[in-house]
Design a protein around this motif. Sequence first.
Motif, PDB file in Angstrom:
ATOM      1  N   ARG A  60       1.567   4.527  -1.409  1.00 51.75           N
ATOM      2  CA  ARG A  60       0.769   5.436  -2.237  1.00 51.75           C
ATOM      3  C   ARG A  60       1.603   6.009  -3.373  1.00 51.75           C
ATOM      4  O   ARG A  60       2.716   6.497  -3.174  1.00 51.75           O
ATOM      5  CB  ARG A  60       0.209   6.557  -1.365  1.00 51.75           C
ATOM      6  CG  ARG A  60      -0.956   7.289  -1.967  1.00 51.75           C
ATOM      7  CD  ARG A  60      -1.714   8.039  -0.905  1.00 51.75           C
ATOM      8  NE  ARG A  60      -2.949   8.596  -1.412  1.00 51.75           N
ATOM      9  CZ  ARG A  60      -3.926   9.046  -0.647  1.00 51.75           C
ATOM     10  NH1 ARG A  60      -3.795   8.978   0.666  1.00 51.75           N
ATOM     11  NH2 ARG A  60      -5.026   9.542  -1.169  1.00 51.75           N
ATOM     12  N   ASN A 108       0.198   0.971  -5.333  1.00 53.39           N
ATOM     13  CA  ASN A 108      -1.259   0.870  -5.254  1.00 53.39           C
ATOM     14  C   ASN A 108      -1.854   0.720  -6.645  1.00 53.39           C
ATOM     15  O   ASN A 108      -1.657   1.592  -7.507  1.00 53.39           O
ATOM     16  CB  ASN A 108      -1.860   2.119  -4.582  1.00 53.39           C
ATOM     17  CG  ASN A 108      -1.848   2.010  -3.083  1.00 53.39           C
ATOM     18  OD1 ASN A 108      -1.752   0.931  -2.522  1.00 53.39           O
ATOM     19  ND2 ASN A 108      -1.942   3.144  -2.410  1.00 53.39           N
ATOM     20  N   HIS A 156       0.829  -1.215   0.000  1.00 52.03           N
ATOM     21  CA  HIS A 156       0.000   0.000   0.000  1.00 52.03           C
ATOM     22  C   HIS A 156       0.861   1.262   0.000  1.00 52.03           C
ATOM     23  O   HIS A 156       0.573   2.219   0.734  1.00 52.03           O
ATOM     24  CB  HIS A 156      -0.947   0.015   1.202  1.00 52.03           C
ATOM     25  CG  HIS A 156      -2.012  -1.036   1.147  1.00 52.03           C
ATOM     26  ND1 HIS A 156      -3.238  -0.835   0.566  1.00 52.03           N
ATOM     27  CD2 HIS A 156      -2.014  -2.314   1.591  1.00 52.03           C
ATOM     28  CE1 HIS A 156      -3.962  -1.933   0.664  1.00 52.03           C
ATOM     29  NE2 HIS A 156      -3.241  -2.853   1.276  1.00 52.03           N
ATOM     30  N   HIS A 170      -6.228   1.800  -4.559  1.00 52.05           N
ATOM     31  CA  HIS A 170      -6.375   3.256  -4.484  1.00 52.05           C
ATOM     32  C   HIS A 170      -7.813   3.632  -4.129  1.00 52.05           C
ATOM     33  O   HIS A 170      -8.045   4.577  -3.354  1.00 52.05           O
ATOM     34  CB  HIS A 170      -5.977   3.879  -5.824  1.00 52.05           C
ATOM     35  CG  HIS A 170      -5.988   5.374  -5.823  1.00 52.05           C
ATOM     36  ND1 HIS A 170      -5.155   6.121  -5.024  1.00 52.05           N
ATOM     37  CD2 HIS A 170      -6.744   6.274  -6.528  1.00 52.05           C
ATOM     38  CE1 HIS A 170      -5.380   7.416  -5.224  1.00 52.05           C
ATOM     39  NE2 HIS A 170      -6.347   7.519  -6.131  1.00 52.05           N
TER      40      HIS A 170
END
Length: 299
Positions: free
Chosen positions: A241, A245, A239, A250
């Motif tokens: 970002r 993702n 995860h 997301h």
Amino acid sequence: MNAEAVADPVAGRAVAPRRVSDATTEPVWVRRILIAVALAFLTVFLFVPLIAVFVEALKKGVDVYLAAISEPDAVAAIKLTLLAAGIAVPLNLVFGIAAAWSIAKFDFRGKNLLLTFIDLPFSVSPVIAGLIFVLVFGLQGWFGEWLRDHDLKIIFALPGIVIATIFITFPFIARELIPLMQAQGTEQEEAARVLGAGGWQIFRRITLPNVKWALLYGVILCNARAMGEFGAVSVVSGHIRGQTNTMPLHIEILYNEYQFAAAFAVASLLAGLALVTLALKYFVERRVARVARASGARP
């Protein structure tokens, strides 16, 4: 309506004709109830949620929608999803053709075991599959120390996402091809071999044309599953970002952060993919049915 006269074995005469379809056709009211139940189920669990996704995505206007799908993290998630699917689907295409060809055209020891392994992703939870890859390729896994010493990163990086996607999706193409190849048999290939054709020629001119629509059908399903995979990818992605993702991950992050408009905007892209997949699936099914009718009509 087809009908036939039934002879009376006692009187030796024909009695009133009997409709052949009576034995296989349900009453009209039964059919209508079944159709109504099916339509109601589809409306509640498919049509209404699908419409709700697009309504919520556009609820705050087109500008908000475009801003949500063009935001850097969203763009990175879209690119990663397309990249993972773009790697996994061709590899599964090669595996599916090879597995189906070997299972349908040859007899060998362990054939049933191979079929069982192909069905494994259908019976194993995607989350469990992701944990397996973490145990194998993670820092504390079987190959973790070797990977660290060679500066190779599988888990929490693109390779892990691709591996998880391949595992989840590899049965789709093979399972579409195996029944068709088994039904076709090996007569055409054997005839071509007798006439002097090589293995590649037989595959390119006989085997592949005979299964091209089933192959396309399997690729469509495989691609849709690859782009929508959540469980296994969620475990191996970390995860991160903007880096690891995919689109489903997301969407989860946006929803958990109460960014509902942005979450539904990205979700609408996956919903649109689902609609395109259904349209392509419908086209392929019609094409297959048309080819089957044409081949059945030939003497």
